[in-house]
Design a protein around this motif. Structure first.
Motif, short mmCIF file in Angstrom:
data_model
loop_
_atom_site.label_atom_id
_atom_site.label_comp_id
_atom_site.label_asym_id
_atom_site.label_seq_id
_atom_site.Cartn_x
_atom_site.Cartn_y
_atom_site.Cartn_z
N TYR A 430 -83.20 -33.63 -22.17
CA TYR A 430 -81.83 -33.25 -21.87
C TYR A 430 -81.80 -32.63 -20.48
N ASP A 455 -77.66 -42.89 -26.54
CA ASP A 455 -77.00 -41.96 -27.47
C ASP A 455 -76.78 -40.62 -26.76
N LYS A 457 -74.49 -38.38 -27.94
CA LYS A 457 -73.87 -37.45 -28.89
C LYS A 457 -74.69 -36.16 -28.97
N GLY A 458 -74.02 -35.07 -28.84
CA GLY A 458 -74.69 -33.77 -28.95
C GLY A 458 -75.46 -33.36 -27.71
N THR A 460 -74.51 -31.97 -25.05
CA THR A 460 -74.09 -30.68 -24.51
C THR A 460 -74.50 -29.50 -25.40
N THR A 461 -75.12 -29.78 -26.54
CA THR A 461 -75.57 -28.70 -27.43
C THR A 461 -77.02 -28.30 -27.15
N HIS A 462 -77.63 -28.95 -26.17
CA HIS A 462 -79.03 -28.66 -25.84
C HIS A 462 -79.15 -27.98 -24.48
N LYS A 470 -77.24 -25.05 -19.94
CA LYS A 470 -76.62 -26.00 -20.85
C LYS A 470 -76.72 -27.41 -20.29
N ARG A 474 -78.39 -36.76 -21.85
CA ARG A 474 -79.70 -37.10 -22.40
C ARG A 474 -80.23 -38.26 -21.56
#
Length: 481
Positions: A430, A455, A457-458, A460-462, A470, A474
């Protein structure tokens, strides 16, 4: 035979001990190419050029289904053309070879040997495109280009190389960007179904995009040393070159508008990809679709058994009638030498025709991809050979895909990134999107971003693998050729 085998293997370096020398040895010893008289240039030998012709044929067929027509443009480009698109000239300036004189007469304007053809084609498109009725315009050229590389290696980086470059023009941005994405899919199809080569496809970062493009999409192939090879790229050019070369069209609403463009290319570095993704300690292992010789027939003890040669010749004729590329090796050499000769050259399937087997109406086959041997009835083996070749291609793709998937490692920080790269892997990471982090990874680990992961998805959560902030994306990092 054992002595022949040992002597022949010694002609190429150990793939596990010296991968770089192994690669060069395979290129030269399999007679794909040789070094040219000018540093950094390469001569295609017939066997290597035949591989390129087969790749060309498969690609050209797909391009034409896409509505593309072939053309050819000059390799000499006025230097002023490159100056019109600032980002483009900056990106290529270090590699551009310039013509300054004809005889002893200095040219009024310097000419460059094309590093790519966006500029000269843009100049012609400005003449040819007048109305929305002229769009879309989809042209491709098979050509050579010159980029004065500092470090060269056969097929991978040479000062002159062969490629195709597609150049398309559309009325809308959506169509042009869609063309770049669609052509990436065409390239992926070629990689998978012609070269048996698994690839990772996606958009490249701003740092890694083509000079002058709005967006670049690439396909990355993993080599057996864990490095990435950029196997093809497509570019959404926006209206950058249209504005530089005044490529306008009269639209249906009666107003003049700039066209939107895409360009895309694959080159002879695909041959390098085949060598490094499929080759082994015995040399080349060619996918059947691009193998100049798909089947080699070796008569055994032919001098003492004339009927062996007769049967071998008849079998060769039968297979050729099925449009297979067949070589009948009647040289006065030992079977062991012939076996190793054709294994080094990557011929997918060998058929041995010997007197003892013929007494039982059989021949022996040997697959290059696995080394597996199987007896077949000589009178019906042609029915099996085509199926064998299809299975060889499927197995080569599956094996390369399994290798690639097993060498992609998820990483969370720089220590894990370093360990993954040193272990011969791609790093699935990430990233915050900051150029400074990208530059730091390159400086510290000699690795670059390759393409964004499919992929997101998600993402920005890593946290960013480099700075810990932040993340936004990916992406894959790898060492690359």
């Amino acid at each position: 035979m054992a002595a022949d085998k040992e002597r022949f293997v010694n002609q190429i370096a150990d793939i596990n001990g010296d991968y770089t020398k192994w690669y060069t040895d395979v290129c030269l010893k399999s007679e794909l190419c040789d070094y040219g008289p000018v540093k950094g240039t390469m001569v295609f030998r017939p066997y290597g050029y035949a591989v390129w012709e087969l790749i060309q044929a498969q690609a050209d067929k797909r391009f034409k289904k896409h509505g593309v027509k072939n053309a050819y443009f000059p390799m000499l480009i006025p230097q002023s053309f490159l100056m019109r698109e600032a980002e483009h000239v900056e990106g290529f300036a270090p590699e551009v070879a310039t013509v300054t004189h004809v005889g002893e007469t200095e040219l009024a304007e310097k000419l460059v040997l094309r590093p790519t053809s966006e500029t000269v084609i843009g100049n012609m498109y400005a003449k040819w495109i007048e109305s929305y009725r002229d769009l879309p315009l989809k042209l491709n050229q098979w050509a050579n280009v010159v980029r004065w590389e500092k470090t060269t290696r056969p097929f991978l980086r040479t000062s002159e190389f062969l490629w195709q470059e597609g150049h398309t023009a559309f009325a809308t941005a959506e169509e042009a960007d869609g063309d770049a994405r669609e052509m990436l899919g065409v390239y992926e199809d070629i990689a998978n179904n012609v070269l048996a080569l698994p690839v990772l496809c996606g958009r490249k970062s701003e740092k890694e995009k083509f000079a002058g493009a709005v967006a670049t999409y690439g396909m990355e192939a993993m080599m057996k040393d864990g490095k990435s090879l950029q196997a093809g790229t497509t570019h959404y050019l926006g209206d950058n070159f249209a504005k530089a070369f005044d490529i306008k069209f009269l639209d249906k609403d009666g107003t003049h508008k700039y066209v939107y463009q895409a360009s895309w290319g694959i080159s002879t570095r695909l041959i390098g990809a085949i060598i490094m993704a499929h080759g082994d300690e015995r040399g080349l292992c060619l996918p059947p679709e691009v193998a100049p010789i798909q089947v080699v027939i070796v008569p055994i003890a032919a001098a003492k058994n004339p009927h062996v040669v007769e049967k071998a010749r008849a079998l060769a004729d039968t297979l050729r009638e099925r449009d297979l590329r067949v070589e009948l090796d009647e040289r006065d050499l030992s079977p062991g030498f012939k076996f190793n000769h054709w294994e080094l050259r990557g011929v997918p399937l060998r058929i041995e025709v010997g007197p003892r087997d013929l007494e039982r109406g059989m021949v022996m086959t040997c697959r290059r991809d696995t080394g597996d041997k199987l007896e077949l009835p000589i009178d019906s083996c042609e029915m099996t050979v085509s199926a064998y070749l299809e299975d060889i291609a499927d197995n080569m793709l599956a094996r390369a895909k399994a290798f690639t998937e097993s060498h992609i490692v998820a990483v969370k920080d720089m220590a894990e990134l370093s360990a993954a790269l040193d272990g011969g892997n791609f790093a699935d990471a990430y990233w915050c999107g900051d150029r400074a982090c990208e530059d730091k990874i390159k400086q510290e680990y000699a690795a670059t971003s390759r393409v964004f992961h499919s992929d997101q998805k998600g993402a920005t959560t890593h946290k960013c693998v480099c700075c810990g902030k932040k993340s936004k994306h990916r992406i894959y990092f790898a060492r690359a050729y």
